[in-house]
Design a protein around this motif. Sequence first.
Motif, short mmCIF file in Angstrom:
data_model
loop_
_atom_site.label_atom_id
_atom_site.label_comp_id
_atom_site.label_asym_id
_atom_site.label_seq_id
_atom_site.Cartn_x
_atom_site.Cartn_y
_atom_site.Cartn_z
N MET A 1 0.84 -1.17 0.00
CA MET A 1 0.00 0.00 0.00
C MET A 1 0.89 1.24 0.00
O MET A 1 1.84 1.34 0.77
CB MET A 1 -0.89 -0.03 1.25
N SER A 2 0.57 2.20 -0.85
CA SER A 2 1.39 3.41 -0.92
C SER A 2 0.94 4.40 0.15
O SER A 2 -0.23 4.48 0.51
CB SER A 2 1.29 4.04 -2.30
N LYS A 3 1.89 5.15 0.62
CA LYS A 3 1.62 6.14 1.66
C LYS A 3 1.11 7.44 1.02
O LYS A 3 1.42 7.75 -0.12
CB LYS A 3 2.87 6.39 2.49
N ILE A 4 0.35 8.18 1.81
CA ILE A 4 -0.21 9.45 1.38
C ILE A 4 0.61 10.58 1.99
O ILE A 4 0.88 10.57 3.20
CB ILE A 4 -1.68 9.55 1.82
N HIS A 5 0.99 11.54 1.17
CA HIS A 5 1.75 12.70 1.64
C HIS A 5 0.76 13.74 2.15
O HIS A 5 -0.13 14.18 1.42
CB HIS A 5 2.60 13.28 0.51
N ILE A 6 0.93 14.16 3.41
CA ILE A 6 0.04 15.12 4.04
C ILE A 6 0.82 16.39 4.35
O ILE A 6 1.90 16.34 4.95
CB ILE A 6 -0.57 14.55 5.34
N THR A 7 0.27 17.52 3.97
CA THR A 7 0.82 18.83 4.33
C THR A 7 -0.24 19.51 5.19
O THR A 7 -1.38 19.68 4.76
CB THR A 7 1.11 19.67 3.07
N THR A 8 0.14 19.85 6.40
CA THR A 8 -0.81 20.40 7.36
C THR A 8 -0.09 21.40 8.25
O THR A 8 1.07 21.73 8.03
CB THR A 8 -1.44 19.25 8.18
N CYS A 19 1.42 8.92 5.60
CA CYS A 19 0.61 7.99 6.38
C CYS A 19 -0.11 7.02 5.46
O CYS A 19 -0.24 7.26 4.25
CB CYS A 19 -0.39 8.72 7.27
N GLU A 20 -0.55 5.92 6.03
CA GLU A 20 -1.36 4.95 5.31
C GLU A 20 -2.76 5.51 5.13
O GLU A 20 -3.21 6.34 5.94
CB GLU A 20 -1.42 3.63 6.09
N ALA A 21 -3.48 5.05 4.14
CA ALA A 21 -4.83 5.53 3.87
C ALA A 21 -5.79 5.25 5.02
O ALA A 21 -6.72 6.02 5.26
CB ALA A 21 -5.37 4.90 2.59
N ASP A 22 -5.56 4.17 5.76
CA ASP A 22 -6.47 3.80 6.86
C ASP A 22 -5.93 4.17 8.24
O ASP A 22 -6.49 3.77 9.25
CB ASP A 22 -6.77 2.30 6.80
N GLU A 23 -4.88 4.96 8.29
CA GLU A 23 -4.26 5.35 9.55
C GLU A 23 -5.03 6.50 10.20
O GLU A 23 -5.37 7.48 9.53
CB GLU A 23 -2.81 5.77 9.28
N THR A 24 -5.30 6.40 11.49
CA THR A 24 -6.02 7.47 12.17
C THR A 24 -5.10 8.68 12.39
O THR A 24 -3.87 8.55 12.40
CB THR A 24 -6.56 7.02 13.54
N LEU A 25 -5.72 9.81 12.61
CA LEU A 25 -4.96 11.01 12.95
C LEU A 25 -4.20 10.78 14.25
O LEU A 25 -3.05 11.19 14.39
CB LEU A 25 -5.88 12.23 13.07
N LEU A 26 -4.82 10.09 15.20
CA LEU A 26 -4.14 9.78 16.47
C LEU A 26 -2.85 9.02 16.21
O LEU A 26 -1.79 9.38 16.74
CB LEU A 26 -5.06 8.97 17.39
N ALA A 67 -5.15 11.22 6.78
CA ALA A 67 -5.24 11.86 5.47
C ALA A 67 -6.20 13.05 5.48
O ALA A 67 -6.05 13.98 4.68
CB ALA A 67 -5.68 10.84 4.43
N GLU A 68 -7.15 13.05 6.39
CA GLU A 68 -8.10 14.16 6.49
C GLU A 68 -7.46 15.42 7.07
O GLU A 68 -8.09 16.48 7.07
CB GLU A 68 -9.30 13.76 7.33
#
Length: 159
Positions: A1-8, A19-26, A67-68
């Motif tokens: 599974m590919s990781k998602i790049h998050i800019t926040t 992060c992984e697509a199913d990984e929680t923010l926590l 991811a959110e």
Amino acid sequence: MSKIHITTSVNGDPTEFLCEADETLLDALRDRLGMTGAKEGCGTGDCGACSVTVDGRLVCSCLMLGAEAEGREIGTIEGMAEGDQLHPLQRKFIEHAALQCGICTPGLLVAAKSLLEKHPDPTEEEARYWLAGNLCRCTGYDKIIRAVMDAAQEMREAS
């Protein structure tokens, strides 16, 4: 599974993580960013130990995907103190002995800060209602509510 790049932004600092697509923010906060203040107490959004703010709104980070966080402002317990200066809520929790084991404390502090940002002069009933989503098994709630009410008064007098 590919990781998602998050800019926040976390506590006002531009932040990037993968992060992984199913990984929680926590999990992203704790495992990717090393911010271990928020705790997993239940994993179902019932205890409030993982409380953070997202764009100023109080949320359970165990119920939100990492991811959110894309493009959002995340506030955590790590951003509450300013340098060596504790936030008035943190000081009042210490003064009123409103903490014991520490599992619920970060979530309670984040929730209380969110309350006081929206309602700087809450009634005791409003404070109890606002914090009802945060469970504590050690201290009971009277010391917590006293600390929040005392901090609210101090913060109003200082402004």
